[in-house]
Motif scaffolding. Structure first.
Motif, short mmCIF file in Angstrom:
data_model
loop_
_atom_site.label_atom_id
_atom_site.label_comp_id
_atom_site.label_asym_id
_atom_site.label_seq_id
_atom_site.Cartn_x
_atom_site.Cartn_y
_atom_site.Cartn_z
N ASP A 1 1.14 -10.42 13.88
CA ASP A 1 1.33 -9.16 14.60
C ASP A 1 2.51 -8.39 14.03
OD1 ASP A 1 3.33 -10.83 15.45
OD2 ASP A 1 3.04 -10.48 17.59
N VAL A 2 3.05 -8.88 12.92
CA VAL A 2 4.15 -8.19 12.24
C VAL A 2 3.62 -7.35 11.08
CG1 VAL A 2 6.28 -8.49 10.89
CG2 VAL A 2 5.87 -9.89 12.94
N VAL A 3 2.72 -7.94 10.29
CA VAL A 3 2.05 -7.19 9.22
C VAL A 3 0.62 -6.93 9.70
CG1 VAL A 3 1.32 -7.17 6.82
CG2 VAL A 3 3.49 -8.23 7.44
N SER A 4 0.40 -5.75 10.24
CA SER A 4 -0.92 -5.40 10.77
C SER A 4 -1.89 -5.10 9.64
CB SER A 4 -0.80 -4.18 11.68
OG SER A 4 -0.46 -3.02 10.90
N ARG A 5 -3.15 -4.91 9.99
CA ARG A 5 -4.14 -4.55 8.97
C ARG A 5 -3.79 -3.21 8.33
NH1 ARG A 5 -7.19 -6.93 5.57
NH2 ARG A 5 -7.56 -8.48 7.21
N ASP A 6 -3.30 -2.27 9.12
CA ASP A 6 -2.88 -0.98 8.57
C ASP A 6 -1.70 -1.15 7.61
OD1 ASP A 6 -4.85 0.35 9.95
OD2 ASP A 6 -3.52 1.03 11.57
N ASN A 7 -0.75 -2.00 8.00
CA ASN A 7 0.39 -2.28 7.12
C ASN A 7 -0.09 -2.89 5.81
OD1 ASN A 7 2.28 -3.47 9.97
ND2 ASN A 7 2.27 -1.40 9.10
N LEU A 8 -1.05 -3.80 5.91
CA LEU A 8 -1.58 -4.46 4.71
C LEU A 8 -2.29 -3.46 3.81
CD1 LEU A 8 -2.13 -7.12 3.19
CD2 LEU A 8 -4.21 -7.38 4.56
N ASP A 9 -3.10 -2.59 4.39
CA ASP A 9 -3.82 -1.59 3.61
C ASP A 9 -2.86 -0.66 2.88
OD1 ASP A 9 -6.19 -2.70 4.42
OD2 ASP A 9 -6.57 -1.21 6.00
N GLU A 10 -1.78 -0.25 3.57
CA GLU A 10 -0.79 0.61 2.92
C GLU A 10 -0.13 -0.12 1.75
OE1 GLU A 10 3.18 3.30 3.94
OE2 GLU A 10 2.68 1.58 5.23
N PHE A 11 0.19 -1.39 1.94
CA PHE A 11 0.82 -2.17 0.88
C PHE A 11 -0.10 -2.25 -0.34
CE2 PHE A 11 1.82 -6.10 -1.35
CZ PHE A 11 3.20 -6.04 -1.45
N LYS A 12 -1.36 -2.53 -0.11
CA LYS A 12 -2.32 -2.62 -1.22
C LYS A 12 -2.44 -1.30 -1.96
CE LYS A 12 -5.33 -6.26 0.65
NZ LYS A 12 -6.70 -6.55 1.18
N ARG A 13 -2.42 -0.22 -1.21
CA ARG A 13 -2.58 1.12 -1.80
C ARG A 13 -1.35 1.50 -2.62
NH1 ARG A 13 -2.88 3.53 2.50
NH2 ARG A 13 -0.87 4.61 2.62
N ARG A 14 -0.17 1.20 -2.10
CA ARG A 14 1.06 1.65 -2.76
C ARG A 14 1.56 0.67 -3.81
NH1 ARG A 14 5.00 4.75 1.43
NH2 ARG A 14 6.06 5.09 -0.59
N ILE A 15 1.19 -0.61 -3.70
CA ILE A 15 1.61 -1.61 -4.69
C ILE A 15 0.36 -2.26 -5.28
CG2 ILE A 15 3.26 -3.48 -5.13
CD1 ILE A 15 4.50 -1.11 -3.71
N PRO A 16 -0.41 -1.51 -6.06
CA PRO A 16 -1.71 -2.02 -6.52
C PRO A 16 -1.61 -3.22 -7.46
CG PRO A 16 -1.16 0.06 -7.61
CD PRO A 16 -0.16 -0.13 -6.51
N HIS A 17 -0.46 -3.40 -8.10
CA HIS A 17 -0.36 -4.53 -9.03
C HIS A 17 -0.03 -5.84 -8.32
CE1 HIS A 17 4.00 -3.76 -8.65
NE2 HIS A 17 4.19 -4.98 -9.14
N ALA A 18 0.27 -5.78 -7.03
CA ALA A 18 0.63 -6.99 -6.29
C ALA A 18 -0.61 -7.82 -5.98
CB ALA A 18 1.36 -6.63 -5.00
N ARG A 19 -0.42 -9.10 -5.96
CA ARG A 19 -1.48 -10.02 -5.53
C ARG A 19 -1.29 -10.28 -4.03
NH1 ARG A 19 -2.40 -16.21 -7.80
NH2 ARG A 19 -3.99 -16.82 -6.30
N VAL A 20 -2.38 -10.31 -3.29
CA VAL A 20 -2.32 -10.50 -1.84
C VAL A 20 -3.18 -11.68 -1.44
CG1 VAL A 20 -2.82 -9.48 0.42
CG2 VAL A 20 -1.88 -8.05 -1.41
N VAL A 21 -2.60 -12.56 -0.61
CA VAL A 21 -3.35 -13.69 -0.05
C VAL A 21 -3.24 -13.60 1.47
CG1 VAL A 21 -3.50 -16.20 0.17
CG2 VAL A 21 -2.94 -15.16 -2.05
N ASP A 22 -4.38 -13.55 2.15
CA ASP A 22 -4.44 -13.51 3.60
C ASP A 22 -4.78 -14.92 4.08
OD1 ASP A 22 -3.96 -11.79 5.68
OD2 ASP A 22 -6.02 -11.11 5.88
N VAL A 23 -3.86 -15.57 4.76
CA VAL A 23 -4.02 -16.96 5.15
C VAL A 23 -4.68 -17.05 6.53
CG1 VAL A 23 -2.87 -19.16 5.56
CG2 VAL A 23 -2.04 -17.63 3.77
#
Length: 282
Positions: free
Chosen positions: A234-256
């Protein structure tokens, strides 16, 4: 975990535990607010066995590190991190959860000091309701607990997604029994009071400006970045995650899956797999 100490130029001591060969490539683990370096015990052991030199650090005001009343601003945590990094012979990989991840970002805002960055359930813009829930939990128990069972019940209520209640061993790593017989969290309550007062004084507009500053920092970083998020966070919401992916496209993301904000504590094996895979790449 053996307790070692590092003294910063400001004179406060930071407790840490070290794993792996002295000449191994450095990796620093910074825990979240209200936690201790013990959150990284298994991770430190594993990467140490693989040849890394791991430091699991108690942030100021936490665990066995010095309590420094009146000095718990973001800049203070960042200065501590930089003082450690400057002693290393090469840029470290930094693994930072929540407060520890924010500290790593702010350190990189001054200079790109890490070789790679693992953010554990923290993005530059986080869900204010999740942050509020954390602060409410921490402030609810400043008077301690009558027993470890009472503490375990409070943790279970805060983390209903966990199938198992925290055991006594894990609780005693984060609680200390005082002379009055009650168990208290092993961090300086003045730190929390200062954070709350600062948030109330600065207001939501400051939070937005701070988040944008962090994004401007991370957008300029050239190092590899991994975000490990708890799917139940509840700290990194789906909207927060989507913004991160959009603004930091070179980052790798793992959703546990099945993990909340405390990813390593909820799904440690999955968390370790994600980090180890990332380390092999970098």
């Amino acid at each position: 975990m053996t307790t070692l100490y590092f003294t910063t130029p400001a004179g406060n001591r930071l407790a840490y535990s070290a794993f792996g060969p002295v000449d191994g490539r450095p990796i620093l683990f910074f825990h979240g607010g209200g936690q201790t370096r013990h959150a990284w015990g298994r991770a430190g052991e594993v990467v140490g066995e693989l040849g890394w030199r791991a430091w699991a650090v108690d942030l100021r005001g936490h665990g066995d590190s010095d309590w420094v009343a009146g000095h718990y601003q973001s800049e203070d945590f960042t200065a501590d991190a930089l003082s450690i990094i400057k002693t290393l012979k090469q840029k470290p990989v930094i693994v930072g959860a929540s407060l520890g991840g924010q500290t790593a970002l702010l350190a990189n805002a001054i200079e790109e000091v890490s070789a790679a960055l693992v953010l554990v359930d923290i993005t530059p813009r986080a869900n204010p309701e999740g942050i509020k829930r954390i602060l409410n939990f921490m402030t609810a128990h400043l008077d301690g607990f009558a027993s470890l069972d009472e503490a375990g019940a409070a943790v279970a209520a805060y983390q209903p997604h966990r199938s198992q209640r925290a055991n006594s061993d894990s609780l005693t790593r984060n609680l200390r029994r005082h002379a009055d017989g009650r168990w208290y969290w092993h961090w300086d309550p003045n730190m929390l009071r200062g954070v709350i007062e600062q948030r109330q004084l600065q207001g939501p507009h400051h939070d937005e400006a701070h988040s944008e500053r962090l994004y401007q920092v991370i957008e300029q970083l050239t190092q590899p970045i991994l975000l490990v998020r708890g799917s139940e966070s509840d700290v990194v919401s789906r909207d927060n995650l989507d913004e991160f992916k959009r603004r930091i496209p070179h980052a790798r993301v793992v959703d546990v899956s099945g993990a909340g904000h405390m990813v390593a504590g909820d799904q440690n094996d999955v968390f370790l797999d994600a980090v180890l895979g990332f380390l092999k790449e970098v």
